[in-house]
Scaffold this motif. Sequence first.
Motif, mmCIF file in Angstrom:
data_model
loop_
_atom_site.group_PDB
_atom_site.id
_atom_site.type_symbol
_atom_site.label_atom_id
_atom_site.label_comp_id
_atom_site.label_asym_id
_atom_site.label_seq_id
_atom_site.Cartn_x
_atom_site.Cartn_y
_atom_site.Cartn_z
ATOM 1 N N PRO A 15 0.984 -1.133 0.109
ATOM 2 C CA PRO A 15 -0.100 0.085 0.022
ATOM 3 C C PRO A 15 0.912 1.401 -0.119
ATOM 4 O O PRO A 15 2.028 1.389 0.597
ATOM 5 C CB PRO A 15 -0.716 -0.205 1.199
ATOM 6 C CG PRO A 15 -0.351 -1.046 1.770
ATOM 7 C CD PRO A 15 0.741 -2.005 1.109
ATOM 8 N N GLY A 16 0.608 2.374 -0.814
ATOM 9 C CA GLY A 16 1.343 3.430 -0.898
ATOM 10 C C GLY A 16 0.363 4.448 -1.605
ATOM 11 O O GLY A 16 -0.759 4.596 -1.726
ATOM 12 N N LEU A 17 1.232 5.697 -1.602
ATOM 13 C CA LEU A 17 0.612 6.868 -2.513
ATOM 14 C C LEU A 17 1.290 6.958 -3.762
ATOM 15 O O LEU A 17 2.471 6.916 -3.874
ATOM 16 C CB LEU A 17 0.863 7.921 -1.601
ATOM 17 C CG LEU A 17 0.322 7.972 -0.082
ATOM 18 C CD1 LEU A 17 0.697 9.356 0.530
ATOM 19 C CD2 LEU A 17 -1.294 8.379 -0.285
ATOM 20 N N VAL A 18 0.319 7.468 -4.928
ATOM 21 C CA VAL A 18 0.821 7.885 -6.024
ATOM 22 C C VAL A 18 0.859 9.445 -6.039
ATOM 23 O O VAL A 18 -0.396 10.050 -5.825
ATOM 24 C CB VAL A 18 0.004 7.448 -7.126
ATOM 25 C CG1 VAL A 18 0.646 7.893 -8.417
ATOM 26 C CG2 VAL A 18 0.249 5.802 -7.044
ATOM 27 N N VAL A 19 1.708 10.104 -6.141
ATOM 28 C CA VAL A 19 2.029 11.525 -6.027
ATOM 29 C C VAL A 19 2.075 12.179 -7.322
ATOM 30 O O VAL A 19 2.815 11.747 -8.182
ATOM 31 C CB VAL A 19 3.210 12.152 -5.014
ATOM 32 C CG1 VAL A 19 2.989 13.384 -4.873
ATOM 33 C CG2 VAL A 19 2.850 11.432 -3.726
ATOM 34 N N LEU A 20 1.150 13.048 -7.753
ATOM 35 C CA LEU A 20 1.110 13.697 -9.070
ATOM 36 C C LEU A 20 1.794 15.204 -8.856
ATOM 37 O O LEU A 20 1.266 16.011 -8.052
ATOM 38 C CB LEU A 20 -0.086 13.712 -9.605
ATOM 39 C CG LEU A 20 -0.484 12.546 -10.327
ATOM 40 C CD1 LEU A 20 -1.841 12.037 -9.104
ATOM 41 C CD2 LEU A 20 -0.979 12.670 -11.428
ATOM 42 N N PHE A 31 -10.457 8.229 -9.297
ATOM 43 C CA PHE A 31 -11.285 6.820 -9.554
ATOM 44 C C PHE A 31 -9.955 5.829 -9.378
ATOM 45 O O PHE A 31 -9.188 5.888 -10.212
ATOM 46 C CB PHE A 31 -12.111 6.581 -10.739
ATOM 47 C CG PHE A 31 -13.320 7.714 -10.815
ATOM 48 C CD1 PHE A 31 -14.595 7.377 -10.095
ATOM 49 C CD2 PHE A 31 -13.010 8.964 -11.509
ATOM 50 C CE1 PHE A 31 -15.436 8.200 -10.142
ATOM 51 C CE2 PHE A 31 -13.986 9.885 -11.430
ATOM 52 C CZ PHE A 31 -15.347 9.547 -10.650
ATOM 53 N N VAL A 32 -9.899 4.946 -8.492
ATOM 54 C CA VAL A 32 -9.212 3.731 -8.680
ATOM 55 C C VAL A 32 -9.936 2.557 -8.782
ATOM 56 O O VAL A 32 -10.734 2.106 -8.226
ATOM 57 C CB VAL A 32 -8.457 3.737 -7.235
ATOM 58 C CG1 VAL A 32 -7.518 2.495 -7.191
ATOM 59 C CG2 VAL A 32 -7.616 4.902 -6.710
ATOM 60 N N VAL A 51 -3.226 3.803 -2.966
ATOM 61 C CA VAL A 51 -3.540 2.712 -3.630
ATOM 62 C C VAL A 51 -3.185 1.677 -2.695
ATOM 63 O O VAL A 51 -2.015 1.770 -2.160
ATOM 64 C CB VAL A 51 -2.785 2.592 -5.116
ATOM 65 C CG1 VAL A 51 -3.330 3.689 -5.875
ATOM 66 C CG2 VAL A 51 -1.195 2.893 -4.813
ATOM 67 N N PRO A 52 -3.703 0.404 -2.847
ATOM 68 C CA PRO A 52 -3.415 -0.545 -2.170
ATOM 69 C C PRO A 52 -2.417 -1.682 -3.075
ATOM 70 O O PRO A 52 -2.064 -1.048 -4.118
ATOM 71 C CB PRO A 52 -4.762 -1.574 -1.975
ATOM 72 C CG PRO A 52 -5.578 -1.153 -3.128
ATOM 73 C CD PRO A 52 -5.217 0.272 -3.286
ATOM 74 N N ALA A 53 -1.961 -2.593 -2.379
ATOM 75 C CA ALA A 53 -0.897 -3.353 -3.120
ATOM 76 C C ALA A 53 -1.724 -4.049 -4.320
ATOM 77 O O ALA A 53 -2.899 -4.377 -4.246
ATOM 78 C CB ALA A 53 -0.473 -4.621 -2.183
#
Length: 91
Positions: A15-20, A31-32, A51-53
């Motif tokens: 699990p982590g973050l997607v940074v834009l 939307f994921v 986002v999850p793994a």
Amino acid sequence: FNLNKVEADVNATGPGLVVLSQAYYHLWRVFVDGKESPLLRANLAFQAVAVPAGTHHIKLVYRDPNFAIGAILSALSLAACGLIWQRTKWR
């Protein structure tokens, strides 16, 4: 990347973050995998998505209802001005 849409496929090992590196603005919708998710603020100015793994499809869409309302009102005003101009022209 598009003017009002960003799409990406992400493969996360955990699990982590997607940074834009795009300025945070509350009218962006996230939307994921097709389900709406919260838009997070990263480093005070940027956008982030949790986002999850696993493999996921992320989609950010900009929707501004005030812009649509303004465009409709402008079109109606332009039509009204056209009608007024035609009536005064015929006289």
